[in-house]
Scaffold this active site. Structure first.
Site, mmCIF file in Angstrom:
data_model
loop_
_atom_site.group_PDB
_atom_site.id
_atom_site.type_symbol
_atom_site.label_atom_id
_atom_site.label_comp_id
_atom_site.label_asym_id
_atom_site.label_seq_id
_atom_site.Cartn_x
_atom_site.Cartn_y
_atom_site.Cartn_z
ATOM 1 N N CYS A 146 -48.790 11.395 7.051
ATOM 2 C CA CYS A 146 -47.876 10.243 6.942
ATOM 3 C C CYS A 146 -46.723 10.306 7.946
ATOM 4 O O CYS A 146 -46.095 9.295 8.244
ATOM 5 C CB CYS A 146 -47.318 10.149 5.526
ATOM 6 S SG CYS A 146 -48.614 10.107 4.296
ATOM 7 N N HIS A 157 -42.001 4.879 5.860
ATOM 8 C CA HIS A 157 -43.429 5.077 5.588
ATOM 9 C C HIS A 157 -43.727 4.408 4.248
ATOM 10 O O HIS A 157 -42.985 4.566 3.279
ATOM 11 C CB HIS A 157 -43.740 6.568 5.528
ATOM 12 C CG HIS A 157 -45.056 6.858 4.885
ATOM 13 N ND1 HIS A 157 -46.219 6.244 5.284
ATOM 14 C CD2 HIS A 157 -45.391 7.670 3.848
ATOM 15 C CE1 HIS A 157 -47.208 6.673 4.530
ATOM 16 N NE2 HIS A 157 -46.736 7.537 3.652
ATOM 17 N N ASN A 170 -51.174 2.505 1.150
ATOM 18 C CA ASN A 170 -50.649 3.570 2.003
ATOM 19 C C ASN A 170 -51.662 3.833 3.121
ATOM 20 O O ASN A 170 -52.751 4.336 2.865
ATOM 21 C CB ASN A 170 -50.426 4.824 1.146
ATOM 22 C CG ASN A 170 -49.876 6.002 1.931
ATOM 23 O OD1 ASN A 170 -49.845 5.988 3.155
ATOM 24 N ND2 ASN A 170 -49.459 7.037 1.220
HETATM 25 O O1 UT7 Z 1 -48.025 9.138 1.591
HETATM 26 C C1 UT7 Z 1 -47.269 10.176 1.093
HETATM 27 C C2 UT7 Z 1 -47.755 10.838 -0.013
HETATM 28 N N1 UT7 Z 1 -47.967 10.156 -1.264
HETATM 29 C C3 UT7 Z 1 -46.953 9.757 -2.038
HETATM 30 O O2 UT7 Z 1 -45.833 9.672 -1.634
HETATM 31 C C4 UT7 Z 1 -47.278 9.464 -3.473
HETATM 32 C C5 UT7 Z 1 -46.198 10.012 -4.353
HETATM 33 N N2 UT7 Z 1 -46.497 9.855 -5.792
HETATM 34 C C6 UT7 Z 1 -46.584 8.665 -6.366
HETATM 35 O O3 UT7 Z 1 -46.419 7.649 -5.725
HETATM 36 C C7 UT7 Z 1 -46.830 8.609 -7.853
HETATM 37 O O4 UT7 Z 1 -46.772 9.907 -8.363
HETATM 38 C C8 UT7 Z 1 -48.193 7.964 -8.210
HETATM 39 C C9 UT7 Z 1 -48.170 6.488 -7.914
HETATM 40 C C10 UT7 Z 1 -49.318 8.619 -7.432
HETATM 41 C C11 UT7 Z 1 -48.483 8.140 -9.694
HETATM 42 O O5 UT7 Z 1 -47.409 7.629 -10.474
HETATM 43 P P1 UT7 Z 1 -46.796 8.515 -11.656
HETATM 44 O O6 UT7 Z 1 -45.835 7.667 -12.355
HETATM 45 O O7 UT7 Z 1 -46.293 9.786 -11.044
HETATM 46 O O8 UT7 Z 1 -48.043 8.754 -12.590
HETATM 47 P P2 UT7 Z 1 -48.731 10.157 -13.029
HETATM 48 O O9 UT7 Z 1 -49.437 10.786 -11.879
HETATM 49 O O10 UT7 Z 1 -47.740 10.993 -13.749
HETATM 50 O O11 UT7 Z 1 -49.801 9.644 -14.048
HETATM 51 C C12 UT7 Z 1 -49.436 8.953 -15.249
HETATM 52 C C13 UT7 Z 1 -50.688 8.620 -16.003
HETATM 53 C C14 UT7 Z 1 -51.600 9.816 -16.203
HETATM 54 O O12 UT7 Z 1 -52.199 9.699 -17.487
HETATM 55 P P3 UT7 Z 1 -51.616 10.555 -18.730
HETATM 56 O O13 UT7 Z 1 -51.730 11.985 -18.319
HETATM 57 O O14 UT7 Z 1 -50.207 10.096 -18.890
HETATM 58 O O15 UT7 Z 1 -52.525 10.157 -19.846
HETATM 59 C C15 UT7 Z 1 -52.657 9.622 -15.154
HETATM 60 O O16 UT7 Z 1 -53.904 10.231 -15.497
HETATM 61 O O17 UT7 Z 1 -51.464 7.654 -15.283
HETATM 62 C C16 UT7 Z 1 -52.793 8.136 -15.122
HETATM 63 N N3 UT7 Z 1 -53.321 7.612 -13.869
HETATM 64 C C17 UT7 Z 1 -53.835 6.385 -13.752
HETATM 65 N N4 UT7 Z 1 -54.021 5.403 -14.651
HETATM 66 C C18 UT7 Z 1 -54.553 4.252 -14.206
HETATM 67 C C19 UT7 Z 1 -53.359 8.220 -12.655
HETATM 68 N N5 UT7 Z 1 -53.895 7.395 -11.751
HETATM 69 C C20 UT7 Z 1 -54.210 6.250 -12.416
HETATM 70 C C21 UT7 Z 1 -54.766 5.033 -12.001
HETATM 71 N N6 UT7 Z 1 -54.924 4.057 -12.943
HETATM 72 N N7 UT7 Z 1 -55.145 4.797 -10.739
#
Ligand code: UT7
Length: 363
Positions: A145, A290, A320
């Protein structure tokens, strides 16, 4: 640091010389050294639009979850056989046309991508061939990135020293062939999209314009927090069907940890380059971050006190696109009239590695 000051901004001799970025400026050298300006930009995204609703058909996810957590509404996927060099070729042709230049006038290609057409050689040589150019150097950059800003730092050094006068800087990515369209891969599959954008860079005669400062960083202690474990030359063979079945070739991410670091490193990187250039956040006319997550961009803006209309966001349309995300956003922002000559423009990125960086440019 003695007689040399590590500072950009207007060229100010300190004693016999002023140290600006990576270049030692002596009074003699200042006669011939120039800042780097963006001559033109161009972008291309594949035709196929993939909505969040379409993804609901492949995995347990929802339009609401994706929008709320990331701000993404749709992304583009490349067609079968369409690689990063194909997309970059079209983006380059558009930038060349905007600049009134021919590909033969380019002196050097720098291609930032984490999704190369092939394991080797780099995407740069395929792009060079498609542009019908020979015998100019093609440098591939693997900084995810932050790739475009790493490329900008290298291009800026080349141009300041006069080594090259016309540098094509490319960010191009095809993620759609690496993501896994199942619930196992949903954490990253919904985030990434395909696309390419380029900038043609060259020296400006105007001492007040151009790249004022660019700085990049990395911290390899976090390498496995956002990575693809395979293919990997540490394994023999470097890829097996078992690795593919185990999902090792798809991106793996500790999303929360990446988020936490991004919202501190991105503003810090911007402040660093502003300080180097002798400017403040309040003086910025536009910031091109980014496009990792709408919430990250909003947190950066809020933390720095940057109003919404000065933080350009287009993640809704493309997701992204890693190394392509900054140049795609830059191109669209310029096209929409968001950046005008004389504006102070900031860039900031964070991603896999971890890598991060910032740049500030007087347009
Ligand atoms: O390009 C540079 C690098 N990337 C980034 O900068 C990404 C940085 N991180 C993020 O943007 C966020 O962490 C995400 C958007 C990836 C995820 O958001 P979050 O609020 O941190 O969610 P989480 O990973 O804590 O997941 C919450 C829940 C989980 O379920 P449980 O454990 O609460 O039951 C995940 O399994 O959401 C679930 N989950 C999804 N649900 C529906 C994870 N991915 C998905 C999905 N659809 N695609």
């Amino acid at each position: 640091m003695g007689r040399f000051r590590r500072e950009a901004g207007p060229v100010r001799p300190v004693g016999a010389a002023t140290y600006i970025g990576p270049i030692l400026r002596t009074p003699e050298a200042e006669q011939t050294m120039h800042r780097t300006e963006f001559i033109s930009t161009g972008m291309y995204v594949p035709e196929r639009v993939v909505t969040n609703h379409e993804l609901e058909g492949y995995m347990d996810t929802s339009d609401e979850w994706i929008r709320q957590r990331s701000g993404i509404e749709e992304r583009r996927w490349a067609a079968e056989g369409e690689g990063g060099s194909d997309m970059a070729k079209i983006a380059t042709e558009r930038a060349l046309e905007a600049a009134g230049m021919e590909a033969s006038e380019l002196d050097c290609l720098i291609v930032a991508t984490l999704s190369p057409d092939h394991f080797f050689p780099g995407t740069g040589v395929f792009l060079q061939r498609k542009l019908g150019v020979t015998d100019i150097p093609c440098l591939d950059i693997r900084n995810q990135c932050t790739g475009f800003l790493y490329g900008l730092e290298v291009a800026d050094a080349f141009i300041q020293t006069g080594k090259y006068r016309r540098v094509l800087l490319v960010g191009t990515e095809v993620h759609s062939s690496g993501i896994v369209l199942s619930t196992d891969g949903r954490d990253t599959a919904v985030l990434f999209g395909d696309g390419a954008a380029v900038a043609i860079l060259g020296p400006t005669e105007d001492p007040d314009r151009g790249v004022l400062a660019v700085r990049t960083h990395a911290d390899g202690r976090h390498a496995e927090k956002l990575w693809a474990p395979a293919p990997a030359c540490v394994n023999k063979p470097f890829v097996t069907s078992e690795m593919i079945d185990a999902g090792l070739t798809r991106p793996h991410m500790e999303g929360r940890d990446v988020f936490k670091h991004a919202v501190t490193k991105m503003p810090a990187a911007l402040i660093e380059v502003l300080e180097v250039a002798g400017h403040t956040v309040q003086e910025l006319d536009m910031v091109i971050p980014h496009q990792a997550n709408m919430r990250i961009a909003q947190a950066v803006a809020k933390g720095l006190g940057i109003p919404d209309d000065k933080m350009y966001i287009n993640i809704q349309r493309y997701g992204n696109t890693t190394a392509a995300s900054i140049p795609i956003a830059l191109h669209e922002c310029i096209e929409e009239g968001g950046i005008r000559r004389g504006d102070l423009v900031g860039f900031t990125a964070f991603g896999s590695g971890f890598t991060w960086g910032g740049a500030v440019v007087r347009w």
